[in-house]
Design an enzyme around this catalytic site. Structure first.
Site, PDB file in Angstrom:
ATOM      1  N   GLY A  11      -0.118 -15.934  -4.618  1.00 15.12           N
ATOM      2  CA  GLY A  11      -0.020 -14.684  -3.858  1.00 15.12           C
ATOM      3  C   GLY A  11      -1.360 -14.056  -3.522  1.00 15.12           C
ATOM      4  O   GLY A  11      -1.423 -12.944  -3.006  1.00 15.12           O
ATOM      5  N   ASP A  52     -10.684 -11.114   9.204  1.00 20.15           N
ATOM      6  CA  ASP A  52     -10.548  -9.850   8.475  1.00 20.15           C
ATOM      7  C   ASP A  52     -11.934  -9.239   8.209  1.00 20.15           C
ATOM      8  O   ASP A  52     -12.161  -8.050   8.438  1.00 20.15           O
ATOM      9  CB  ASP A  52      -9.791 -10.120   7.162  1.00 20.15           C
ATOM     10  CG  ASP A  52      -9.643  -8.886   6.313  1.00 20.15           C
ATOM     11  OD1 ASP A  52      -8.744  -8.072   6.594  1.00 20.15           O
ATOM     12  OD2 ASP A  52     -10.441  -8.718   5.361  1.00 20.15           O
ATOM     13  N   VAL A  77     -11.712  -0.656   4.794  1.00 21.80           N
ATOM     14  CA  VAL A  77     -12.819  -1.530   4.377  1.00 21.80           C
ATOM     15  C   VAL A  77     -12.985  -1.434   2.855  1.00 21.80           C
ATOM     16  O   VAL A  77     -13.127  -0.342   2.312  1.00 21.80           O
ATOM     17  CB  VAL A  77     -14.149  -1.119   5.060  1.00 21.80           C
ATOM     18  CG1 VAL A  77     -15.291  -2.024   4.606  1.00 21.80           C
ATOM     19  CG2 VAL A  77     -14.016  -1.164   6.575  1.00 21.80           C
ATOM     20  N   GLU A 113      -2.535 -15.398   2.105  1.00 25.97           N
ATOM     21  CA  GLU A 113      -1.347 -15.377   2.964  1.00 25.97           C
ATOM     22  C   GLU A 113      -0.925 -16.797   3.304  1.00 25.97           C
ATOM     23  O   GLU A 113      -1.734 -17.725   3.261  1.00 25.97           O
ATOM     24  CB  GLU A 113      -1.681 -14.651   4.285  1.00 25.97           C
ATOM     25  CG  GLU A 113      -2.156 -13.234   4.131  1.00 25.97           C
ATOM     26  CD  GLU A 113      -1.056 -12.286   3.680  1.00 25.97           C
ATOM     27  OE1 GLU A 113       0.127 -12.599   3.931  1.00 25.97           O
ATOM     28  OE2 GLU A 113      -1.377 -11.276   3.036  1.00 25.97           O
ATOM     29  N   GLY A 145     -10.891  -1.738   0.424  1.00 26.16           N
ATOM     30  CA  GLY A 145      -9.793  -1.128  -0.332  1.00 26.16           C
ATOM     31  C   GLY A 145     -10.195   0.146  -1.044  1.00 26.16           C
ATOM     32  O   GLY A 145     -10.543   1.139  -0.397  1.00 26.16           O
ATOM     33  N   VAL A 174       0.831  -1.204   0.000  1.00 22.95           N
ATOM     34  CA  VAL A 174       0.000   0.000   0.000  1.00 22.95           C
ATOM     35  C   VAL A 174       0.869   1.259   0.000  1.00 22.95           C
ATOM     36  O   VAL A 174       0.622   2.203  -0.770  1.00 22.95           O
ATOM     37  CB  VAL A 174      -0.982   0.000   1.196  1.00 22.95           C
ATOM     38  CG1 VAL A 174      -1.870   1.229   1.146  1.00 22.95           C
ATOM     39  CG2 VAL A 174      -1.838  -1.265   1.194  1.00 22.95           C
ATOM     40  N   GLY A 202      -5.222  -4.587  -3.133  1.00 29.78           N
ATOM     41  CA  GLY A 202      -4.232  -4.356  -4.194  1.00 29.78           C
ATOM     42  C   GLY A 202      -3.579  -3.008  -4.009  1.00 29.78           C
ATOM     43  O   GLY A 202      -4.159  -2.089  -3.426  1.00 29.78           O
ATOM     44  N   LYS A 229     -13.723  -5.714   9.572  1.00 26.21           N
ATOM     45  CA  LYS A 229     -14.336  -4.738   8.662  1.00 26.21           C
ATOM     46  C   LYS A 229     -15.798  -4.518   9.013  1.00 26.21           C
ATOM     47  O   LYS A 229     -16.307  -3.395   8.944  1.00 26.21           O
ATOM     48  CB  LYS A 229     -14.196  -5.216   7.215  1.00 26.21           C
ATOM     49  CG  LYS A 229     -12.745  -5.144   6.744  1.00 26.21           C
ATOM     50  CD  LYS A 229     -12.570  -5.844   5.420  1.00 26.21           C
ATOM     51  CE  LYS A 229     -11.140  -5.701   4.903  1.00 26.21           C
ATOM     52  NZ  LYS A 229     -10.853  -6.606   3.786  1.00 26.21           N
TER      53      LYS A 229
HETATM   54  N1  LIG Z   1      -2.416  -4.988   0.613  1.00 25.58           N
HETATM   55  C1  LIG Z   1      -3.659  -4.618   0.413  1.00 25.58           C
HETATM   56  O1  LIG Z   1      -4.215  -4.824  -0.672  1.00 25.58           O
HETATM   57  C2  LIG Z   1      -4.415  -3.913   1.501  1.00 25.58           C
HETATM   58  C3  LIG Z   1      -5.754  -3.528   1.257  1.00 25.58           C
HETATM   59  C4  LIG Z   1      -6.454  -2.821   2.244  1.00 25.58           C
HETATM   60  C5  LIG Z   1      -5.824  -2.540   3.433  1.00 25.58           C
HETATM   61  N2  LIG Z   1      -4.532  -2.970   3.653  1.00 25.58           N
HETATM   62  C6  LIG Z   1      -3.909  -2.644   4.932  1.00 25.58           C
HETATM   63  O2  LIG Z   1      -2.811  -1.772   4.680  1.00 25.58           O
HETATM   64  C7  LIG Z   1      -1.797  -1.978   5.658  1.00 25.58           C
HETATM   65  C8  LIG Z   1      -0.479  -2.273   4.948  1.00 25.58           C
HETATM   66  O3  LIG Z   1      -0.622  -3.438   4.167  1.00 25.58           O
HETATM   67  P1  LIG Z   1       0.496  -3.861   3.098  1.00 25.58           P
HETATM   68  O4  LIG Z   1      -0.135  -4.929   2.276  1.00 25.58           O
HETATM   69  O5  LIG Z   1       1.047  -2.666   2.423  1.00 25.58           O
HETATM   70  O6  LIG Z   1       1.593  -4.502   4.061  1.00 25.58           O
HETATM   71  P2  LIG Z   1       3.083  -4.929   3.697  1.00 25.58           P
HETATM   72  O7  LIG Z   1       3.239  -5.061   2.226  1.00 25.58           O
HETATM   73  O8  LIG Z   1       3.435  -6.062   4.578  1.00 25.58           O
HETATM   74  O9  LIG Z   1       3.959  -3.663   4.148  1.00 25.58           O
HETATM   75  C9  LIG Z   1       4.181  -3.315   5.482  1.00 25.58           C
HETATM   76  C10 LIG Z   1       5.249  -2.225   5.546  1.00 25.58           C
HETATM   77  O10 LIG Z   1       5.378  -1.830   6.900  1.00 25.58           O
HETATM   78  C11 LIG Z   1       6.740  -1.891   7.281  1.00 25.58           C
HETATM   79  N3  LIG Z   1       6.801  -2.310   8.685  1.00 25.58           N
HETATM   80  C12 LIG Z   1       6.224  -3.395   9.246  1.00 25.58           C
HETATM   81  N4  LIG Z   1       6.481  -3.429  10.572  1.00 25.58           N
HETATM   82  C13 LIG Z   1       7.248  -2.351  10.826  1.00 25.58           C
HETATM   83  C14 LIG Z   1       7.854  -1.844  12.003  1.00 25.58           C
HETATM   84  N5  LIG Z   1       7.721  -2.448  13.174  1.00 25.58           N
HETATM   85  N6  LIG Z   1       8.568  -0.700  11.909  1.00 25.58           N
HETATM   86  C15 LIG Z   1       8.717  -0.075  10.723  1.00 25.58           C
HETATM   87  N7  LIG Z   1       8.165  -0.501   9.571  1.00 25.58           N
HETATM   88  C16 LIG Z   1       7.434  -1.633   9.628  1.00 25.58           C
HETATM   89  C17 LIG Z   1       7.404  -2.907   6.378  1.00 25.58           C
HETATM   90  O11 LIG Z   1       8.785  -2.589   6.308  1.00 25.58           O
HETATM   91  P3  LIG Z   1       9.814  -3.493   5.453  1.00 25.58           P
HETATM   92  O12 LIG Z   1       9.325  -3.329   4.030  1.00 25.58           O
HETATM   93  O13 LIG Z   1      11.130  -2.861   5.669  1.00 25.58           O
HETATM   94  O14 LIG Z   1       9.669  -4.878   5.948  1.00 25.58           O
HETATM   95  C18 LIG Z   1       6.628  -2.697   5.072  1.00 25.58           C
HETATM   96  O15 LIG Z   1       7.248  -1.683   4.316  1.00 25.58           O
HETATM   97  C19 LIG Z   1      -2.318  -3.117   6.549  1.00 25.58           C
HETATM   98  O16 LIG Z   1      -2.973  -2.586   7.660  1.00 25.58           O
HETATM   99  C20 LIG Z   1      -3.318  -3.834   5.657  1.00 25.58           C
HETATM  100  O17 LIG Z   1      -4.318  -4.512   6.399  1.00 25.58           O
HETATM  101  C21 LIG Z   1      -3.839  -3.640   2.708  1.00 25.58           C
END
Ligand SMILES: NC(=O)c1ccc[n+]([C@@H]2O[C@H](COP(=O)([O-])OP(=O)(O)OC[C@H]3O[C@@H](n4cnc5c(N)ncnc54)[C@H](OP(=O)(O)O)[C@@H]3O)[C@@H](O)[C@H]2O)c1
Length: 435
Positions: free
Chosen positions: A187, A201, A132, A190, A134, A14, A302, A205
């Site tokens: 992918g 999840d 919620v 998880e 996306g 994100v 996404g 929401k």
């Molecule tokens: N992915 C989706 O499609 C989606 C959709 C809706 C909502 N969300 C929400 O958006 C949020 C992020 O999701 P994501 O998919 O982007 O997650 P992600 O790809 O796992 O990215 C998490 C990021 O946070 C960093 N991070 C994690 N723990 C940390 C810490 N303790 N200190 C500093 N940095 C830290 C990681 O750093 P490193 O890269 O250095 O490891 C990474 O850059 C979540 O709450 C998720 O539920 C995601």
């Protein structure tokens, strides 16, 4: 041109989408806003990790204080996920007088009061559109579009992975485990699928949707949750035969002032719009007093769809900052601040049901089952019994749908039926929603 500096916590899927969107659409955003949004610092765990987008290495840090103590940064984006340290950093941002945008449903579902109180105390904003569905602006629709209306019922498909797996099982007549393994390899799911397929999840929401729609605190303990692991291809085939599709629904209703909220796979008529929401798509169908029915549909996850929601929150906060009215939005995020409305227990539910029994093919078994159901005031709508198997002691499948019955009675009847000597497997139960 004015500039508004933002800080990112996280540069994963994100976070990278947000950086890309702010860069790709910089001119359009600037002309709509009258200011330029600039990423000033980015917090990550591993500074040297390859990234999905190119960023100036000088912006990247492992020290959260680099963001929280930077007076230029007005808005902090929490895109780390999970509970702590995300919560701790959000509270730190509020304490430093910064506005926060988050995509973190877990945080909102479990700590909404604490976070909204902390934001209000400092007169700053907390926005969470991406938490919620996306990129689908459903929270904004509930909060702003329906601000004058009264929401009576909400049905949704809010987890793409959950929906993708059920869609594949339906279209390709394949078993849950097999589809899950494939989704993990591609992918879409998880490595630890519990958050998605056990409904956690969607549970988080739904708590957010209920709070916004019905103006109440929505403790997770008040919302019933069930996943999809127990669904077999045979259930999907029987559902189809009866005219239904099985969908991973969230359901919330205001029944005479008491809230019913539940997350579970549900049989819905094939002709319903929600029945055609397939794959990774999300949708929320709302029934409200004045508007009637409305539906919000699109990509629920996404990198880029989610970034759209996050950046729309940034723009809303920037508008308040530029209008010298920051902090007004937090008040809008709650419709009825500290109200706790009563919730129905799942036992109170009145629904139609689908049961799949696995029984020994002996004379009188069906009569025994029908007898127990009758004793519990559960009346049968349809019965399908698989043809007799060679060698009468082999199990056969009997599928029953019921008329409206009370969940409490259903649970007690099934417990009794499962103890019968001729019932060889725990009976499968699914709920049917028709109106
Ligand atoms: N992915 C989706 O499609 C989606 C959709 C809706 C909502 N969300 C929400 O958006 C949020 C992020 O999701 P994501 O998919 O982007 O997650 P992600 O790809 O796992 O990215 C998490 C990021 O946070 C960093 N991070 C994690 N723990 C940390 C810490 N303790 N200190 C500093 N940095 C830290 C990681 O750093 P490193 O890269 O250095 O490891 C990474 O850059 C979540 O709450 C998720 O539920 C995601």
């Amino acid at each position: 041109m004015k500039k508004i500096a933002i800080g990112l916590l996280g540069l994963g899927n994100v976070g990278s989408g947000v950086v890309k969107l702010l860069s790709d659409n910089a001119d359009a955003i600037e002309s709509r806003l009258g200011a330029r949004v600039e990423v000033k610092r980015i917090l990550v765990r591993e500074v040297d990790k390859p990234r999905l987008v190119e960023v100036d290495p000088a912006l990247v840090t492992r020290e959260v204080s680099d963001l929280l103590h930077d007076p230029d940064i007005k808005i902090v984006l929490e895109l780390i996920g999970g509970d702590d340290p995300a919560r701790e950093y959000v509270l730190g941002a509020f304490a430093a007088g910064k506005h926060v945008v988050t995509a973190n449903k877990l945080l909102l579902a479990t700590h909404a009061d604490q976070l909204l109180d902390a934001a209000e105390q400092k007169n700053v904003d907390l926005f969470y559109e991406a938490s919620v569905c996306g990129g689908v602006p459903v929270l904004r629709a509930l909060r702003e579009g329906l601000a004058s209306d009264r929401i009576d019922q909400l049905l949704g498909i809010v987890n793409g992975t959950y929906n993708y797996i059920l869609t594949k099982m339906t279209d390709e007549r394949r078993a849950f485990d097999e589809v899950l393994r494939e989704a993990q390899a591609q992918g879409y799911a998880e490595a630890d699928p519990a958050l998605d397929v056990d409904g956690h999840d969607a549970h988080h929401k739904l708590a957010i949707l209920v709070a916004l729609s019905f103006g109440t605190r929505a403790p997770l303990g008040s919302i019933y949750r069930e996943g999809i692991r127990h669904i077999a291809p045979v259930d999907i085939q029987y559902a189809d035969r009866f005219g239904y599709k099985i969908k991973p629904l969230v359901i919330a209703r205001d029944i005479d002032g008491r809230i019913e909220a539940r997350v579970h796979p549900t049989l819905i008529p094939k002709r319903w719009l929600l029945a055609s929401v397939d794959g990774v798509f999300n949708a929320v169908y709302v029934s409200s007093y004045a508007l009637g029915h409305s539906m919000y549909y699109g990509r629920g996850a996404g990198m880029m769809p989610t970034a759209v929601a996050v950046v729309s929150d940034i723009i809303e906060i920037c508008r308040d900052i530029l209008a010298h009215a920051p902090g007004t939005a937090s008040a809008r995020m709650r419709r009825s601040p500290r109200t706790q409305r009563p919730f129905h227990d799942i036992g109170d539910l009145a629904s139609r049901y689908y049961f799949r029994f696995s029984v020994l093919d002996r004379p009188g078994v069906l009569a025994q089952i029908a007898g127990v159901l009758g004793e519990h005031a559960i009346s049968i709508s349809e019965v399908v019994q698989e043809g007799k198997r060679e060698g009468g002691e082999r199990p056969v499948t009997v599928v029953v749908t019921t008329h409206m019955a009370r969940e409490r009675n259903v649970q007690s009847a099934l417990a009794q039926i499962n103890r019968l000597a001729s019932v060889v497997e725990r009976t499968r139960l699914l709920r049917i929603l028709e109106s």
